[in-house]
Scaffold this motif. Structure first.
Motif, PDB file in Angstrom:
ATOM      1  N   LEU A  59       0.830  -1.201   0.000  1.00 25.35           N
ATOM      2  CA  LEU A  59       0.000   0.000   0.000  1.00 25.35           C
ATOM      3  C   LEU A  59       0.868   1.256   0.000  1.00 25.35           C
ATOM      4  CD1 LEU A  59      -2.713   1.567   0.476  1.00 25.35           C
ATOM      5  CD2 LEU A  59      -2.271   1.269   2.928  1.00 25.35           C
ATOM      6  N   LEU A  60       1.903   1.277   0.832  1.00 21.88           N
ATOM      7  CA  LEU A  60       2.781   2.435   0.902  1.00 21.88           C
ATOM      8  C   LEU A  60       3.470   2.674  -0.435  1.00 21.88           C
ATOM      9  CD1 LEU A  60       4.029   4.677   2.595  1.00 21.88           C
ATOM     10  CD2 LEU A  60       5.722   3.037   3.425  1.00 21.88           C
ATOM     11  N   ARG A  61       3.948   1.602  -1.069  1.00 18.75           N
ATOM     12  CA  ARG A  61       4.563   1.735  -2.388  1.00 18.75           C
ATOM     13  C   ARG A  61       3.595   2.350  -3.396  1.00 18.75           C
ATOM     14  NH1 ARG A  61       5.051  -2.881  -5.393  1.00 18.75           N
ATOM     15  NH2 ARG A  61       2.843  -3.073  -4.863  1.00 18.75           N
ATOM     16  N   ASP A  62       2.350   1.879  -3.391  1.00 23.94           N
ATOM     17  CA  ASP A  62       1.362   2.387  -4.346  1.00 23.94           C
ATOM     18  C   ASP A  62       1.064   3.861  -4.104  1.00 23.94           C
ATOM     19  OD1 ASP A  62       1.268  -0.167  -5.389  1.00 23.94           O
ATOM     20  OD2 ASP A  62      -0.626  -0.708  -4.402  1.00 23.94           O
ATOM     21  N   ARG A  63       0.949   4.255  -2.849  1.00 20.37           N
ATOM     22  CA  ARG A  63       0.677   5.656  -2.539  1.00 20.37           C
ATOM     23  C   ARG A  63       1.845   6.548  -2.970  1.00 20.37           C
ATOM     24  NH1 ARG A  63      -2.637   6.792   1.725  1.00 20.37           N
ATOM     25  NH2 ARG A  63      -2.321   8.959   1.088  1.00 20.37           N
ATOM     26  N   LEU A  64       3.058   6.078  -2.764  1.00 19.42           N
ATOM     27  CA  LEU A  64       4.239   6.844  -3.166  1.00 19.42           C
ATOM     28  C   LEU A  64       4.301   7.000  -4.679  1.00 19.42           C
ATOM     29  CD1 LEU A  64       6.869   5.280  -0.755  1.00 19.42           C
ATOM     30  CD2 LEU A  64       5.977   7.614  -0.655  1.00 19.42           C
ATOM     31  N   GLN A  65       3.983   5.942  -5.397  1.00 19.72           N
ATOM     32  CA  GLN A  65       3.993   6.018  -6.865  1.00 19.72           C
ATOM     33  C   GLN A  65       2.948   7.003  -7.362  1.00 19.72           C
ATOM     34  OE1 GLN A  65       3.594   1.825  -7.931  1.00 19.72           O
ATOM     35  NE2 GLN A  65       5.776   1.687  -8.396  1.00 19.72           N
ATOM     36  N   GLN A  66       1.780   7.021  -6.725  1.00 19.54           N
ATOM     37  CA  GLN A  66       0.741   7.975  -7.119  1.00 19.54           C
ATOM     38  C   GLN A  66       1.196   9.411  -6.912  1.00 19.54           C
ATOM     39  OE1 GLN A  66      -2.681   6.863  -4.808  1.00 19.54           O
ATOM     40  NE2 GLN A  66      -3.005   4.944  -5.904  1.00 19.54           N
ATOM     41  N   GLU A  67       1.781   9.686  -5.750  1.00 22.70           N
ATOM     42  CA  GLU A  67       2.231  11.040  -5.452  1.00 22.70           C
ATOM     43  C   GLU A  67       3.382  11.444  -6.371  1.00 22.70           C
ATOM     44  OE1 GLU A  67       0.990  13.286  -3.463  1.00 22.70           O
ATOM     45  OE2 GLU A  67      -0.598  12.002  -2.665  1.00 22.70           O
ATOM     46  N   ALA A  68       4.288  10.512  -6.654  1.00 26.80           N
ATOM     47  CA  ALA A  68       5.398  10.809  -7.567  1.00 26.80           C
ATOM     48  C   ALA A  68       4.871  11.104  -8.968  1.00 26.80           C
ATOM     49  CB  ALA A  68       6.384   9.654  -7.593  1.00 26.80           C
ATOM     50  N   GLY A  69       3.874  10.319  -9.400  1.00 25.10           N
ATOM     51  CA  GLY A  69       3.296  10.532 -10.725  1.00 25.10           C
ATOM     52  C   GLY A  69       2.640  11.890 -10.867  1.00 25.10           C
ATOM     53  N   ARG A  70       1.999  12.363  -9.799  1.00 24.61           N
ATOM     54  CA  ARG A  70       1.354  13.677  -9.851  1.00 24.61           C
ATOM     55  C   ARG A  70       2.375  14.788 -10.045  1.00 24.61           C
ATOM     56  NH1 ARG A  70      -1.795  11.600  -5.274  1.00 24.61           N
ATOM     57  NH2 ARG A  70      -3.866  11.021  -6.024  1.00 24.61           N
ATOM     58  N   ARG A  71       3.607  14.540  -9.613  1.00 22.31           N
ATOM     59  CA  ARG A  71       4.666  15.534  -9.740  1.00 22.31           C
ATOM     60  C   ARG A  71       5.526  15.327 -10.977  1.00 22.31           C
ATOM     61  NH1 ARG A  71       3.071  14.801  -4.776  1.00 22.31           N
ATOM     62  NH2 ARG A  71       3.290  16.410  -3.159  1.00 22.31           N
ATOM     63  N   GLY A  72       5.191  14.336 -11.764  1.00 22.37           N
ATOM     64  CA  GLY A  72       5.949  14.073 -12.982  1.00 22.37           C
ATOM     65  C   GLY A  72       7.281  13.409 -12.736  1.00 22.37           C
ATOM     66  N   TRP A  73       7.468  12.818 -11.577  1.00 20.72           N
ATOM     67  CA  TRP A  73       8.721  12.139 -11.264  1.00 20.72           C
ATOM     68  C   TRP A  73       8.688  10.707 -11.809  1.00 20.72           C
ATOM     69  CZ3 TRP A  73       8.782  13.473  -5.326  1.00 20.72           C
ATOM     70  CH2 TRP A  73       8.974  14.849  -5.171  1.00 20.72           C
ATOM     71  N   VAL A  74       9.756  10.313 -12.461  1.00 18.81           N
ATOM     72  CA  VAL A  74       9.882   8.941 -12.943  1.00 18.81           C
ATOM     73  C   VAL A  74      10.826   8.214 -11.997  1.00 18.81           C
ATOM     74  CG1 VAL A  74      10.525   7.443 -14.867  1.00 18.81           C
ATOM     75  CG2 VAL A  74       9.496   9.688 -15.311  1.00 18.81           C
ATOM     76  N   LEU A  75      10.251   7.447 -11.081  1.00 16.12           N
ATOM     77  CA  LEU A  75      11.024   6.767 -10.052  1.00 16.12           C
ATOM     78  C   LEU A  75      10.728   5.272 -10.082  1.00 16.12           C
ATOM     79  CD1 LEU A  75      10.360   9.138  -7.001  1.00 16.12           C
ATOM     80  CD2 LEU A  75      12.419   9.060  -8.402  1.00 16.12           C
ATOM     81  N   THR A  76      11.730   4.491  -9.725  1.00 18.21           N
ATOM     82  CA  THR A  76      11.532   3.068  -9.486  1.00 18.21           C
ATOM     83  C   THR A  76      11.300   2.884  -7.986  1.00 18.21           C
ATOM     84  OG1 THR A  76      12.944   2.402 -11.334  1.00 18.21           O
ATOM     85  CG2 THR A  76      12.579   0.772  -9.593  1.00 18.21           C
TER      86      THR A  76
END
Length: 276
Positions: free
Chosen positions: A237-254
């Motif tokens: 769940l934490l991973r998914d929430r982090l990916q969502q927030e990163a996506g909103r900022r246009g960050w491409v993170l693994t």
């Protein structure tokens, strides 16, 4: 790419640091806030195998639920597990962030997610947070089934979604389970609080002997699913929430979740004849 500090700021939206308990140690524990982040590894426990994996696979940042530094360090000996972890993190420029009781306290955190995957409709926190929170923050959750289920069905749900290496119980099994308190991790001290809220069952971990005896006399069904099993599912769940927030900022993170195993397991026992 964001810096460690910029990444830490999105954590404040998901798991505000002020929700952590006073005795806890959360936030950036190792690393340079200005370091850029490309690859993040999320895990429940800060183990030596975790830091080895992070170094081998070139992660820039580790985010764990349990903090690697919990009590003040008077010395740093690199021949100890904690010392080795910290030394390897520094040598490989890997930042380390802990997100512990602040992730426990948010409504959609460790216990909220535990309630959700068990099919419960969350009603309120078991122990409301003393910190300022616009939502129902606190440790543990009290939830309900729209239609009460049997105790056997509740056990089956626990086995299915948590796959615990063991499931211990104390106190009498109720005929039906409608209202349930859950608290991921070591929360057996909250058993009396759960009882006062009229629950039929309380699922947690590391149940103390005295609490188990109390449950017998108080008439509360208490279940111990293990610390790891009741908390580890929330890492996804934490991973998914982090990916969502990163996506909103246009960050491409693994952002990956380490596949850890429970540190405790049932001991293999030979036959009585084999032990003779």
């Amino acid at each position: 790419m964001p810096t460690v500090q910029e990444f830490f700021e999105i954590l404040q939206h998901i798991t505000p640091e002020h929700l952590a308990e006073d005795w806890d140690n959360v936030g950036l524990l190792v690393g340079n806030p200005r370091q850029q982040v490309h690859r993040i590894l999320v895990a429940l426990d800060p183990t030596c195998s975790l830091i080895d994996e992070a170094a081998r696979r070139r992660y820039d940042l580790i985010l764990t639920h349990h903090p690697i530094i919990f009590r003040p360090l008077k010395a740093l000996h690199t021949d100890t597990p904690i010392g080795r972890f910290l030394a390897e993190a520094i040598q490989n420029n890997i930042g380390v962030i802990a997100c512990h009781t602040n992730f426990d306290s948010v409504p959609d955190g460790v216990s909220g997610y535990l309630a959700r995957i068990l099919g419960l409709r969350v009603v309120r926190p078991l122990v409301p947070s003393r910190s300022d929170c616009s939502e129902n923050c606190g440790l543990g959750q009290v939830g309900e089934y729209a239609v009460p289920i049997s105790a056997e069905d509740f056990v089956a749900r626990i086995d299915q979604v948590l796959e615990p290496p063991w499931l211990l119980e104390a106190g009498p099994r109720p005929a039906r389970v409608g209202r349930v308190a859950v608290c991921g991790g070591s929360c057996s001290d909250f058993a009396e609080v759960a009882k006062r809220q009229g629950v039929d069952a309380f699922l947690t971990a590391e149940v103390k002997h005295s609490v188990a005896r109390w449950a017998e006399d108080a008439g509360l069904w208490v279940l111990d699913g293990g610390h790891f099993a009741t908390e580890n599912p929330a890492m996804d769940l934490l991973r998914d929430r982090l990916q969502q927030e990163a996506g909103r900022r246009g960050w491409v993170l693994t952002i990956d979740v380490a596949r850890q195993q429970p540190p405790l397991r049932l001991a293999e026992r030979g036959s009585q004849q084999g032990r003779a």
